[in-house]
Design a protein around this motif. Structure first.
Motif, PDB file in Angstrom:
ATOM      1  N   ALA A  66     -18.912 -37.801   6.507  1.00 31.85           N
ATOM      2  CA  ALA A  66     -17.514 -37.834   6.945  1.00 31.85           C
ATOM      3  C   ALA A  66     -17.281 -36.860   8.100  1.00 31.85           C
ATOM      4  N   ALA A  67     -17.887 -35.686   8.026  1.00 31.25           N
ATOM      5  CA  ALA A  67     -17.722 -34.701   9.103  1.00 31.25           C
ATOM      6  C   ALA A  67     -18.341 -35.215  10.406  1.00 31.25           C
ATOM      7  N   ARG A  68     -19.555 -35.764  10.322  1.00 30.00           N
ATOM      8  CA  ARG A  68     -20.199 -36.309  11.525  1.00 30.00           C
ATOM      9  C   ARG A  68     -19.364 -37.441  12.124  1.00 30.00           C
ATOM     10  N   SER A  69     -18.906 -38.337  11.273  1.00 30.52           N
ATOM     11  CA  SER A  69     -18.110 -39.466  11.742  1.00 30.52           C
ATOM     12  C   SER A  69     -16.786 -38.991  12.312  1.00 30.52           C
ATOM     13  N   GLY A  70     -16.185 -38.027  11.661  1.00 26.03           N
ATOM     14  CA  GLY A  70     -14.909 -37.501  12.128  1.00 26.03           C
ATOM     15  C   GLY A  70     -15.010 -36.911  13.524  1.00 26.03           C
ATOM     16  N   VAL A  71     -16.070 -36.163  13.776  1.00 19.77           N
ATOM     17  CA  VAL A  71     -16.272 -35.575  15.106  1.00 19.77           C
ATOM     18  C   VAL A  71     -16.427 -36.676  16.144  1.00 19.77           C
ATOM     19  N   LEU A  72     -17.191 -37.699  15.812  1.00 22.02           N
ATOM     20  CA  LEU A  72     -17.392 -38.807  16.738  1.00 22.02           C
ATOM     21  C   LEU A  72     -16.087 -39.533  17.034  1.00 22.02           C
ATOM     22  N   VAL A  73     -15.334 -39.866  15.992  1.00 24.48           N
ATOM     23  CA  VAL A  73     -14.086 -40.625  16.173  1.00 24.48           C
ATOM     24  C   VAL A  73     -13.047 -39.789  16.921  1.00 24.48           C
ATOM     25  N   VAL A  74     -12.913 -38.531  16.562  1.00 22.96           N
ATOM     26  CA  VAL A  74     -11.938 -37.667  17.265  1.00 22.96           C
ATOM     27  C   VAL A  74     -12.335 -37.510  18.726  1.00 22.96           C
ATOM     28  N   GLY A  75     -13.637 -37.318  18.985  1.00 21.08           N
ATOM     29  CA  GLY A  75     -14.103 -37.206  20.369  1.00 21.08           C
ATOM     30  C   GLY A  75     -13.813 -38.466  21.159  1.00 21.08           C
ATOM     31  N   LEU A  76     -14.040 -39.608  20.556  1.00 20.96           N
ATOM     32  CA  LEU A  76     -13.755 -40.877  21.222  1.00 20.96           C
ATOM     33  C   LEU A  76     -12.259 -41.050  21.437  1.00 20.96           C
ATOM     34  N   PHE A  77     -11.463 -40.670  20.446  1.00 27.36           N
ATOM     35  CA  PHE A  77     -10.007 -40.768  20.559  1.00 27.36           C
ATOM     36  C   PHE A  77      -9.491 -39.914  21.718  1.00 27.36           C
ATOM     37  N   VAL A  78     -10.013 -38.692  21.826  1.00 32.78           N
ATOM     38  CA  VAL A  78      -9.583 -37.795  22.899  1.00 32.78           C
ATOM     39  C   VAL A  78     -10.008 -38.342  24.259  1.00 32.78           C
ATOM     40  N   THR A  79     -11.243 -38.816  24.347  1.00 35.69           N
ATOM     41  CA  THR A  79     -11.702 -39.311  25.642  1.00 35.69           C
ATOM     42  C   THR A  79     -11.022 -40.616  26.049  1.00 35.69           C
ATOM     43  N   THR A  80     -10.541 -41.409  25.084  1.00 37.62           N
ATOM     44  CA  THR A  80      -9.858 -42.651  25.473  1.00 37.62           C
ATOM     45  C   THR A  80      -8.562 -42.371  26.216  1.00 37.62           C
ATOM     46  N   GLY A  81      -7.976 -41.217  25.952  1.00 36.69           N
ATOM     47  CA  GLY A  81      -6.780 -40.834  26.699  1.00 36.69           C
ATOM     48  C   GLY A  81      -7.074 -40.623  28.175  1.00 36.69           C
ATOM     49  N   LEU A  82      -8.337 -40.338  28.475  1.00 34.33           N
ATOM     50  CA  LEU A  82      -8.744 -40.139  29.865  1.00 34.33           C
ATOM     51  C   LEU A  82      -9.142 -41.447  30.544  1.00 34.33           C
ATOM     52  N   TRP A  83      -9.276 -42.510  29.752  1.00 37.22           N
ATOM     53  CA  TRP A  83      -9.726 -43.795  30.290  1.00 37.22           C
ATOM     54  C   TRP A  83      -8.531 -44.702  30.587  1.00 37.22           C
ATOM     55  N   ASP A  84      -7.666 -44.317  31.489  1.00 37.54           N
ATOM     56  CA  ASP A  84      -6.501 -45.135  31.830  1.00 37.54           C
ATOM     57  C   ASP A  84      -6.911 -46.482  32.418  1.00 37.54           C
ATOM     58  N   TRP A  85      -8.039 -46.531  33.038  1.00 39.24           N
ATOM     59  CA  TRP A  85      -8.485 -47.748  33.703  1.00 39.24           C
ATOM     60  C   TRP A  85      -9.107 -48.751  32.730  1.00 39.24           C
ATOM     61  N   LEU A  86      -9.385 -48.325  31.485  1.00 32.20           N
ATOM     62  CA  LEU A  86     -10.034 -49.215  30.520  1.00 32.20           C
ATOM     63  C   LEU A  86      -8.978 -49.858  29.626  1.00 32.20           C
TER      64      LEU A  86
END
Length: 143
Positions: free
Chosen positions: A7-27
């Motif tokens: 759960a901790a490993r998955s949580g880090v991955l999902v949160v990291g992806l969630f944060v970076t998607t905010g930077l992907w305005d073009w996607l």
């Protein structure tokens, strides 16, 4: 413990992806990526601990230490008592929180040490004592 680790490993991955998607305005499909990651993470958390429990095995006899582990391929190792050099008990932060420990049996082998993970702390302490005394009774120099 394995469930919390996953759960901790998955949580880090999902949160990291969630944060970076905010930077992907073009996607345009960025939230689909987060949703897919959440589904994959949930599957990982649900299945991996069960798989590890089903596969990981160990046994100690008078003459050897046997371990089995692996994901797609199984690794079965046998270490004769005459080859045992050291027996170590380790506890990480998460293992201590759950009252668990790991035992590492170092042998005179190029394959590396045998590791028995997720043991109850009392069982691990007894195992260390048992292996140490059994290895001490065997003639030879573990080379």
């Amino acid at each position: 413990m394995w469930l919390v680790e996953c759960a901790a490993r998955s949580g880090v991955l999902v949160v990291g992806l969630f944060v970076t998607t905010g930077l992907w305005d073009w996607l345009p499909a960025r939230w689909w990526a987060v949703g897919a990651a959440l589904v994959l993470a949930a599957g990982y958390v649900a299945l991996v601990p069960l798989w590890r429990f089903a596969v990981h095995r160990w046994e100690v006899t008078e003459t050897a230490v046997y371990t089995q582990r692996g994901w797609w391929t199984r690794e079965r190792r046998i270490a004769p008592m005459s080859r045992v050099q050291t027996v170590d008990l380790t506890q990480g932060v998460l293992a201590r929180a759950f009252g668990l420990a790991s035992v590492t049996v170092t042998t005179a082998s190029a394959a590396g040490p045998l590791r028995i993970e997720g043991l109850d702390r009392v069982v691990a302490l007894r195992l260390v004592d048992d292996l140490t005394s059994k290895a001490g009774l065997v003639e030879g120099d573990a080379t």
